[in-house]
Every structure is written in structure tokens, then in C-alpha cells.
Scaffold this active site. Sequence first.
Site, short mmCIF file in Angstrom:
data_model
loop_
_atom_site.label_atom_id
_atom_site.label_comp_id
_atom_site.label_asym_id
_atom_site.label_seq_id
_atom_site.Cartn_x
_atom_site.Cartn_y
_atom_site.Cartn_z
N HIS A 207 6.21 -0.55 -2.24
CA HIS A 207 5.68 0.33 -3.50
C HIS A 207 5.76 1.90 -3.12
O HIS A 207 5.34 2.51 -3.72
CB HIS A 207 4.48 0.12 -3.92
CG HIS A 207 4.18 -1.58 -4.54
ND1 HIS A 207 3.13 -2.05 -4.79
CD2 HIS A 207 5.09 -2.15 -5.05
CE1 HIS A 207 3.29 -3.25 -5.20
NE2 HIS A 207 4.77 -3.44 -5.22
N CYS B 105 15.11 17.83 -11.53
CA CYS B 105 15.79 18.29 -10.64
C CYS B 105 15.73 17.69 -9.33
O CYS B 105 15.33 16.54 -8.93
CB CYS B 105 15.90 19.70 -10.29
SG CYS B 105 14.55 20.39 -9.32
N THR C 245 -4.31 -9.09 0.01
CA THR C 245 -3.70 -8.90 -1.35
C THR C 245 -4.05 -9.75 -2.25
O THR C 245 -4.44 -11.19 -1.97
CB THR C 245 -2.35 -8.73 -1.10
OG1 THR C 245 -1.51 -8.61 -2.53
CG2 THR C 245 -1.54 -10.03 -0.25
N CYS D 4 11.89 24.03 -11.32
CA CYS D 4 12.26 24.10 -12.84
C CYS D 4 10.89 23.74 -13.70
O CYS D 4 11.10 23.55 -14.81
CB CYS D 4 13.28 22.72 -13.15
SG CYS D 4 12.68 21.27 -12.88
N CYS E 272 10.74 15.88 -8.05
CA CYS E 272 10.92 16.21 -9.66
C CYS E 272 11.54 15.18 -10.37
O CYS E 272 12.36 14.67 -9.77
CB CYS E 272 11.44 17.57 -9.54
SG CYS E 272 11.92 18.23 -11.28
N ASP F 157 -0.54 4.23 0.98
CA ASP F 157 -1.34 5.22 1.74
C ASP F 157 -0.65 5.74 3.00
O ASP F 157 -1.18 6.64 3.67
CB ASP F 157 -3.08 4.58 1.82
CG ASP F 157 -2.92 3.35 2.59
OD1 ASP F 157 -1.96 2.91 3.55
OD2 ASP F 157 -3.81 2.51 2.25
N ASN G 198 0.76 -1.30 -0.02
CA ASN G 198 -0.10 0.02 -0.06
C ASN G 198 0.92 1.10 -0.01
O ASN G 198 1.93 1.30 0.73
CB ASN G 198 -0.99 -0.06 1.23
CG ASN G 198 -1.94 -1.16 1.15
OD1 ASN G 198 -2.34 -1.74 0.06
ND2 ASN G 198 -2.58 -1.49 2.07
N ASN H 203 -8.70 -13.12 3.22
CA ASN H 203 -9.03 -12.52 1.98
C ASN H 203 -10.32 -13.16 1.63
O ASN H 203 -10.31 -14.38 1.66
CB ASN H 203 -7.89 -12.64 0.97
CG ASN H 203 -8.21 -11.97 -0.29
OD1 ASN H 203 -9.18 -11.82 -0.55
ND2 ASN H 203 -7.13 -11.40 -1.01
N PRO H 204 -11.36 -12.39 1.40
CA PRO H 204 -12.74 -13.04 1.05
C PRO H 204 -12.52 -13.68 -0.24
O PRO H 204 -13.33 -14.55 -0.57
CB PRO H 204 -13.54 -11.78 0.89
CG PRO H 204 -12.71 -10.82 0.66
CD PRO H 204 -11.54 -10.87 1.40
P1 NAD Z 1 -5.61 -5.63 -5.36
O1 NAD Z 1 -6.30 -4.54 -5.55
O2 NAD Z 1 -4.87 -6.34 -6.33
O3 NAD Z 1 -6.15 -6.96 -4.30
C1 NAD Z 1 -6.66 -6.37 -3.12
C2 NAD Z 1 -7.25 -7.59 -2.47
O4 NAD Z 1 -7.99 -7.36 -1.42
C3 NAD Z 1 -8.24 -8.49 -3.33
O5 NAD Z 1 -7.42 -10.02 -3.34
C4 NAD Z 1 -9.34 -8.47 -2.47
O6 NAD Z 1 -10.36 -9.68 -2.58
C5 NAD Z 1 -8.98 -8.24 -1.42
N1 NAD Z 1 -10.20 -7.52 -0.24
C6 NAD Z 1 -11.17 -6.70 -0.67
N2 NAD Z 1 -11.66 -6.28 0.39
C7 NAD Z 1 -11.19 -6.98 1.37
C8 NAD Z 1 -11.33 -6.89 2.84
N3 NAD Z 1 -12.18 -6.00 3.48
N4 NAD Z 1 -10.54 -7.53 3.76
C9 NAD Z 1 -9.58 -8.30 3.19
N5 NAD Z 1 -9.14 -8.47 2.07
C10 NAD Z 1 -10.02 -7.67 1.13
O7 NAD Z 1 -4.32 -5.02 -4.48
P2 NAD Z 1 -2.84 -5.37 -4.08
O8 NAD Z 1 -2.52 -6.89 -3.93
O9 NAD Z 1 -2.42 -4.69 -2.72
O10 NAD Z 1 -2.27 -4.76 -5.28
C11 NAD Z 1 -2.57 -3.58 -5.82
C12 NAD Z 1 -1.44 -2.49 -6.09
O11 NAD Z 1 -2.21 -1.22 -6.51
C13 NAD Z 1 -0.40 -2.38 -5.20
O12 NAD Z 1 0.56 -2.31 -5.82
C14 NAD Z 1 -0.87 -0.91 -4.39
O13 NAD Z 1 0.33 -0.29 -4.28
C15 NAD Z 1 -1.85 -0.40 -5.30
N6 NAD Z 1 -2.98 0.11 -4.40
C16 NAD Z 1 -2.80 0.85 -3.35
C17 NAD Z 1 -4.00 1.09 -2.57
C18 NAD Z 1 -3.59 1.64 -1.11
O14 NAD Z 1 -2.53 2.14 -0.95
N7 NAD Z 1 -4.79 1.58 -0.13
C19 NAD Z 1 -5.21 1.05 -3.09
C20 NAD Z 1 -5.53 0.23 -4.26
C21 NAD Z 1 -4.32 0.06 -5.10
ZN ZN Z 2 12.47 20.15 -10.88
#
Ligand code: NAD
Ligand code: ZN
Length: 271
Positions: free
Chosen positions: A132, A143, A212, A173, A140, A117, A115, A237-238
Site C-alpha cells: 500500500h 506536476c 491483519t 505548482c 504532486c 508507516d 502498513n 491475531n487476537p
Molecule cells: P486493520 O485495522 O483492518 O486490522 C488490524 C488487525 O490487527 C485486526 O484484525 C486486529 O484484531 C489486529 N490486532 C490489533 N491489535 C493487535 C496486536 N497487538 N497484535 C496482533 N494483532 C492485533 O488493519 P489492516 O488489515 O492492516 O488493514 C488496514 C488498512 O489501513 C491497511 O491498508 C493499512 O494500509 C492501513 N493502516 C495502516 C496503519 C499503519 O501503517 N500502521 C495503521 C492503520 C491502518
Molecule cells: Zn506540482
Amino acid sequence: MDLEYVISDSVVENIVDHLKRSQSILFITGAGVSAESGIPTYRGVGGLYSNGLTAEGVTIEEALSARMLAQNPEVTWKYLRQIGEAVSNRKHNVVHEIVAEFETLFPRVWTLTQNIDGYHRTAGARNLIEIHGCMDTLFCTHCDFRANRFAPEIQDELARIAEQNDVPTCPKCQRLVRPDVTLFGEGLPERGIAKLQEELAVGFDVVISIGTSSLFHYIQAPVRLAKRAGKFAVEINPDHTDISDIVDEHIRAGAGPALKAIRDKYLESLS
Ligand code: NAD
Ligand code: ZN
């Protein structure tokens, strides 16, 4: 979306039995842990792009790629901003809090997150590998300008972008500014990878993968490694993923209720 899946008592008890004999835990987290903060995931249950393309007719991976940023930065920025705004308007949730709490309950706990975030940090996690990167730092492409997203010197520019649906430019820049996150097609941050390898070499008694889709090999690898070493692995994971069949326990439920059940049962077992 119905995440009212049944969380079996016997599964939670088995996990807690293992935790009680454990010194070290690795959490692996993805967008699903922030879903309960109201940040949509890309794939899987509730995913924005599970069945389709973005409005531009490309996949979300293409929209958020290094190539798109170079050729059509406004497309990449549109989706970066979507996450950025959602993240700014919300906050970490009980899952991030419990993960941080586990650092106080066990001798060695690390979290590997995809994530961007920053919620694990705001919830108090200290042993954190943001593989990530994080939305909060902007830099930038030309620069040495680098700033926190909330830094005063960049607020005028960010306000202008919000109004104009444009790409942000460097106050020094005027070239393209981007967040310090790994886009599709880019290499992972060396420091993060080195830290991950170091911790994996020490090993973990329990690996818990939460929310994930486990599409990337470096996200699956710690689970496979743990299983090969005879350690205990859990998935929350659901949905079904590539690691669902190799983990010892797969809880098909939302991250919040599942992790809360584990934490509560663990604390109960101590008293
Ligand atoms: P993904 O979107 O590919 O998968 C999310 C997974 O979470 C799915 O398998 C889904 O079934 C599961 N899920 C959904 N709701 C859930 C819950 N309430 N509890 C548990 N599991 C749940 O996400 P990823 O595998 O993290 O890969 C996505 C890429 O996108 C990452 O590289 C990430 O950096 C980026 N991303 C980040 C955010 C964030 O920072 N919050 C949000 C969206 C995407
Ligand atoms: Zn710059």
C-alpha cells in the site's frame, strides 16, 4: 484492551518444529503489528472504526478513498495526517525487529505489508513489499514534484498545514500534494504486485500472517496458496478473521508476545 491471551507452549513448539525444517518464510503484516508501537488499527481488536463511522459520517474506507481525495481532499488529508503524525512520534517495535531478524536466520524471508508507516524498513527488513506504499514519500497530483516527507524543501508547507488544518500544496505548482500510498478505490502498485507474484511463484515453506484483518483477497491469497500446496500457515491475531479457520495454528494474542515466544523457542532449539 486486554491482550494477555494465553500462548500455548504446544502451539509454539509445533510452529518451531516446522520452522526448523523450513528454508523460506513469508510474513504478511497489517496494522496490528504497529498497534504495539501505539499506532491504532482501523478494525478488529482496538480498532478505531470497528463499530462506527468517522466524524464526517462516512466510513474510514470512504474517507481514505481516491474519490474523497478528488472531491474533499481535506477529509482524506485529515486521516492521512492522523497516521502520519502518529508514525512520526513513535517508532518500530519488537515485532518489526524480529521480522527483520528472521531474514538473518533463514535463507529466504520476505515480508508483505499493508502498513504505510515504514517501520519494517526502519527495523532493518530488506526483502519488503509495501503493497500500500509508504507515507514518507509525497508527490504532486499535477506536476513531477516528489519529495520525502522529511525533506527540507517541504517543511514550511507541512508546518503551515499542521497549523491550518488544511491540505498541502505543491511548492512548484500549488496543486494538491498527496502521499505515495494506495487509497481505497485505487489499483495496487504494479512493481509491488509483480514482485509478490514472482516470490509466490517460487513459494514459501511457512506463511505467518500477523495483525491483519485479512479483508483483501491479495492478503488472503498467499495463505490459501500455501495451504493448497501443503505448506504450513500461522496466524497471530487476537481476533478471528477469514483465514483463522484455514491456518494450521492461530495464536490469539498480541503480535509482540506471540512472535517473541516463537523466536525465543526457535533460538533455544538451535542451541
Ligand atoms: P486493520 O485495522 O483492518 O486490522 C488490524 C488487525 O490487527 C485486526 O484484525 C486486529 O484484531 C489486529 N490486532 C490489533 N491489535 C493487535 C496486536 N497487538 N497484535 C496482533 N494483532 C492485533 O488493519 P489492516 O488489515 O492492516 O488493514 C488496514 C488498512 O489501513 C491497511 O491498508 C493499512 O494500509 C492501513 N493502516 C495502516 C496503519 C499503519 O501503517 N500502521 C495503521 C492503520 C491502518
Ligand atoms: Zn506540482
